[in-house]
Scaffold this motif. Structure first.
Motif, PDB file in Angstrom:
ATOM      1  N   HIS A 129       6.180   3.744  -8.358  1.00 33.87           N
ATOM      2  CA  HIS A 129       6.401   3.731  -6.910  1.00 33.87           C
ATOM      3  C   HIS A 129       7.860   3.982  -6.526  1.00 33.87           C
ATOM      4  CE1 HIS A 129       2.342   2.375  -6.005  1.00 33.87           C
ATOM      5  NE2 HIS A 129       2.445   1.521  -7.010  1.00 33.87           N
ATOM      6  N   THR A 131      11.211   6.156  -5.823  1.00 31.46           N
ATOM      7  CA  THR A 131      11.623   7.483  -5.387  1.00 31.46           C
ATOM      8  C   THR A 131      13.111   7.676  -5.665  1.00 31.46           C
ATOM      9  OG1 THR A 131       9.947   7.554  -3.632  1.00 31.46           O
ATOM     10  CG2 THR A 131      11.844   9.024  -3.401  1.00 31.46           C
ATOM     11  N   TYR A 133      16.518  10.700  -5.508  1.00 35.90           N
ATOM     12  CA  TYR A 133      16.914  11.880  -4.732  1.00 35.90           C
ATOM     13  C   TYR A 133      18.222  12.487  -5.239  1.00 35.90           C
ATOM     14  CZ  TYR A 133      19.901   8.521  -2.215  1.00 35.90           C
ATOM     15  OH  TYR A 133      20.822   7.554  -1.886  1.00 35.90           O
ATOM     16  N   ALA A 142      11.453  13.442  -1.752  1.00 36.86           N
ATOM     17  CA  ALA A 142      11.757  12.152  -1.113  1.00 36.86           C
ATOM     18  C   ALA A 142      11.857  12.244   0.405  1.00 36.86           C
ATOM     19  CB  ALA A 142      13.079  11.611  -1.667  1.00 36.86           C
ATOM     20  N   SER A 144      10.243  13.698   3.040  1.00 38.43           N
ATOM     21  CA  SER A 144       9.116  13.383   3.913  1.00 38.43           C
ATOM     22  C   SER A 144       8.676  11.929   3.756  1.00 38.43           C
ATOM     23  CB  SER A 144       7.942  14.324   3.613  1.00 38.43           C
ATOM     24  OG  SER A 144       7.527  14.200   2.266  1.00 38.43           O
ATOM     25  N   LYS A 145       8.730  11.409   2.527  1.00 45.52           N
ATOM     26  CA  LYS A 145       8.357  10.013   2.287  1.00 45.52           C
ATOM     27  C   LYS A 145       9.270   9.071   3.069  1.00 45.52           C
ATOM     28  CE  LYS A 145       6.627  10.624  -2.462  1.00 45.52           C
ATOM     29  NZ  LYS A 145       6.827  10.197  -3.871  1.00 45.52           N
ATOM     30  N   GLU A 148       8.714   9.242   6.911  1.00 45.86           N
ATOM     31  CA  GLU A 148       7.467   8.628   7.374  1.00 45.86           C
ATOM     32  C   GLU A 148       7.466   7.108   7.236  1.00 45.86           C
ATOM     33  OE1 GLU A 148       4.475  10.509   5.078  1.00 45.86           O
ATOM     34  OE2 GLU A 148       4.756  12.489   5.998  1.00 45.86           O
ATOM     35  N   ALA A 149       8.269   6.584   6.307  1.00 48.04           N
ATOM     36  CA  ALA A 149       8.261   5.145   6.032  1.00 48.04           C
ATOM     37  C   ALA A 149       8.833   4.333   7.187  1.00 48.04           C
ATOM     38  CB  ALA A 149       9.050   4.863   4.759  1.00 48.04           C
ATOM     39  N   GLU A 223      -2.017   2.237  -2.562  1.00 48.94           N
ATOM     40  CA  GLU A 223      -0.717   2.558  -1.974  1.00 48.94           C
ATOM     41  C   GLU A 223       0.230   1.371  -2.125  1.00 48.94           C
ATOM     42  OE1 GLU A 223      -1.350   3.714   2.038  1.00 48.94           O
ATOM     43  OE2 GLU A 223      -2.359   5.605   1.513  1.00 48.94           O
ATOM     44  N   ASP A 238       7.164   0.454   2.380  1.00 53.17           N
ATOM     45  CA  ASP A 238       6.360   1.667   2.265  1.00 53.17           C
ATOM     46  C   ASP A 238       6.895   2.576   1.169  1.00 53.17           C
ATOM     47  OD1 ASP A 238       4.843   0.932   4.596  1.00 53.17           O
ATOM     48  OD2 ASP A 238       6.581   1.543   5.796  1.00 53.17           O
ATOM     49  N   ILE A 239       8.167   2.359   0.797  1.00 55.09           N
ATOM     50  CA  ILE A 239       8.808   3.199  -0.214  1.00 55.09           C
ATOM     51  C   ILE A 239       9.941   2.416  -0.877  1.00 55.09           C
ATOM     52  CG2 ILE A 239      10.368   4.214   1.495  1.00 55.09           C
ATOM     53  CD1 ILE A 239      10.371   6.790  -0.123  1.00 55.09           C
TER      54      ILE A 239
END
Length: 454
Positions: A129, A131, A133, A142, A144-145, A148-149, A223, A238-239
C-alpha cells in the motif's frame, strides 16, 4: 576517446557537459532508461501547487539541447550488463514496436544511475500500500492517487516529507506526518528554528514522532483503510506516501565493484571506483562531511552537479582534483517561511563526538535597511566550545532574499572561521545602506560573550 555515461541524471548531465566543454572532440554518450533527462524528484509537489502543469515539464535538460552540444543521448534505453574486462556496455532500447539490443564499448565509464526509494523496513503487507514518487514513472502513478485521496499518511518528517505535507495541507486534505526520530527535520534544524515553523502548521496537519508503521489495515474489498503505528495508534488513510531519503541504484555493479557498508559505491577522493576506468557520481556515492572524518549519503542536486564536474575533470585532466568536503547546505519553502541550513546542527553534534554551543538571534528588516517590507530573519550559528570554530548555521525567514546568507555561512564553515575572526571581519559600511557593525559581527560577538561567561 569514448566516454559512456549510464544515467541521464543531474550528475550524468553535468559530467557530460563538462567533458564536452573541456574537449569537444571526445565522444560522450548518455544512456538513460526513461524518456526524461534530469528529472526533478520534487516535481509532484510542483504540480500539486500549480508551478507546472505536467510532470514531464520538470527537467533540467532535453535531448535536443544535449545533441546540439555534441552529446549523444539514448533515451528509453536500459543497461542490462557491464562487461568491465572487455570495457563494454550492453543495453536494450524500447521503441513503439520492439526492443532493440546493442553493445557499445568505452574508454571510460561514468556511473550516474541515481537512486530509488528504499522500503525493506516494511512488511510485505505494508509495502503493498506504499506509494513512492522518486522517478518520473513513480510520480505519474502517484499523482492521481494523491489528488484523489482525502486522508494522506506521509512516512518521513524530513525536508522531503515536509515539502509534500505543505503541498497537500493546502488542498483540503487531512495529512499525517510520521517519523521514527523524536525531532522534526533532524540533521537540518534545531528546536529554535523548528519551533517557529511549528507555529505555522495548519490544523489539518498532524505530526507523529517516535513512531513507525507496523501494519496496514484494509477494507472488506481490499482497499486501504489506514495504518497502525508501533504504539497501537490507528490512522485512517487513503494513501501512504514514502518520503524518506532514497538509496543508490547499484545492482548493475554490485558483483564487480567495491561497495561501502551504506550501499554506496566505494570511490577514492577523485571519484574513481575500484575499476580505474569507471567513475561514480551523484546519488551513487557518499560525500566527505566537513569537520569530521565521516562520509555521508546526502543525495542533493547540488552534490550531483559537483560530483559530475569533478569526475569529468579527473578523466580528462592531468591535474586531478579531489572532491571537497561538503556542508550539506539545503533550502526549502515551508508554510510561508524560507528555511535553510548548512553544516552540523546542535542536535546531531554529539553523534560525531563534538562538544558545541550556539547563538541565535532574530534580526528585523531594518537591520538590512529594508523600509518597504517588514520581515524577520532568525539566524543560528553552531560552534565548537573549545576552538570556537563555526561548524553550522540555520536560517528561517519570510524574506526570500535573505536566503543568500546561508551561502555566506557555508563559506565560513568551509574556511574553518572562528567566532573571534568573524567578530572583527571586514564588512562594508555606508550610513545609507548599512550599520557600522554587520549583523554577522554582532552574532559572533554574542557568541564570544556567551563563551566567555561559560
Amino acid at each position: 576517446m569514448r566516454i559512456v555515461i549510464i544515467g541521464g541524471s543531474h550528475a550524468g548531465i553535468a559530467a557530460a557537459r563538462h567533458l564536452k566543454q573541456m574537449d569537444d572532440k571526445i565522444e560522450v554518450i548518455i544512456i538513460e532508461k526513461s524518456n526524461v533527462l534530469g528529472y526533478i524528484a520534487s516535481s509532484l509537489n510542483l504540480v500539486l501547487e500549480g508551478y507546472i502543469e505536467r510532470l514531464e515539464d520538470s527537467h533540467t535538460a532535453t535531448a535536443s539541447e544535449l545533441l546540439s552540444e555534441g552529446i549523444n543521448v539514448m533515451l528509453n534505453s536500459r543497461v542490462v550488463k557491464i562487461a568491465a574486462a572487455e570495457k563494454n556496455v550492453s543495453f536494450e532500447t524500447s521503441t513503439a514496436s520492439c526492443v532493440e539490443k546493442d553493445t557499445i564499448s568505452y574508454d571510460y565509464l561514468i556511473l550516474a544511475m541515481g537512486s530509488s526509494n528504499f522500503r525493506n523496513a516494511f512488511t510485505e503487507e505494508v509495502k503493498e500500500h506504499i506509494t513512492t514518487y522518486k522517478t518520473i514513472a513513480q510520480s505519474r502513478a502517484a499523482l492521481s492517487k494523491v489528488q484523489e485521496a482525502k486522508k494522506v499518511a506521509i512516512v518521513g518528517a524530513g525536508l522531503i516529507g515536509f515539502e509534500l505535507a505543505e503541498s497537500l495541507s493546502g488542498q483540503d486534505k487531512e495529512v499525517f506526518l510520521i517519523d521514527r526520530m523524536d525531532t522534526l527535520l533532524f540533521r537540518y534544524f534545531d528546536q529554535e528554528i523548528s519551533q517557529i515553523l511549528i507555529e505555522r502548521f495548519p490544523e489539518n496537519l498532524q505530526i507523529y514522532l517516535n513512531s513507525s508503521v507496523v501494519a496496514a489495515k484494509q477494507t472488506a474489498n481490499g482497499e486501504l483503510a489506514g495504518i497502525e503505528l508501533a504504539n497501537g495508534t490507528f490512522l485512517p488513510a487513503d494513501i501512504v506516501v514514502y518520503a524518506v531519503n532514497p538509496r543508490p541504484n547499484v545492482d548493475l555493479v554490485a558483483d564487480f565493484l567495491k561497495l561501502n557498508p551504506d550501499g554506496t559505491i566505494d570511490t577514492n577522493e577523485f571519484l574513481q571506483t575500484s575499476d580505474p576506468s569507471i567513475y561514480a557520481v551523484g546519488d551513487l556515492v557518499s560525500i566527505p562531511f566537513n569537520h569530521s572524518d565521516s562520509s555521508l549519503y546526502v543525495p542533493l542536486v547540488t552534490n550531483a552537479y559537483r560530483t559530475g564536474i569533478v569526475a569529468a575533470t579527473n578523466i580528462l585532466s592531468a591535474k586531478k582534483i579531489p572532491f571537497p568536503k561538503m556542508q550539506r547546505t539545503v533550502v526549502s519553502k515551508l508554510f510561508g517561511y524560507f528555511v535553510s541550513s548548512s553544516g552540523i546542527n546542535e542536535t546531531e553534534a554529539p553523534y560525531y563526538g563534538f562538544d558545541v554551543d550556539s547563538v541565535t538571534r532574530t534580526f528585523h528588516a531594518r537591520t538590512f535597511f529594508e523600509v518597504e517590507n517588514n520581515f524577520e530573519v532568525t539566524l543560528k550559528l553552531v560552534f565548537d566550545k573549545e576552538t570556537r570554530v563555526i561548524m553550522g548555521g540555520q536560517i528561517i525567514t519570510s524574506d526570500r532574499g535573505s536566503l543568500e546568507i546561508i551561502n555566506t555561512v557555508s563559506t565560513l564553515i568551509t574556511s574553518y572561521m572562528t567566532l573571534d575572526q568573524l567578530a572583527t571581519m571586514d564588512y562594508f559600511f555606508n550610513p545609507t545602506i548599512s550599520f557600522p557593525l554587520h549583523f554577522l559581527n554582532q552574532l559572533a560577538i554574542e557568541g564570544l560573550l556567551k563563551s566567555h561567561v561559560n
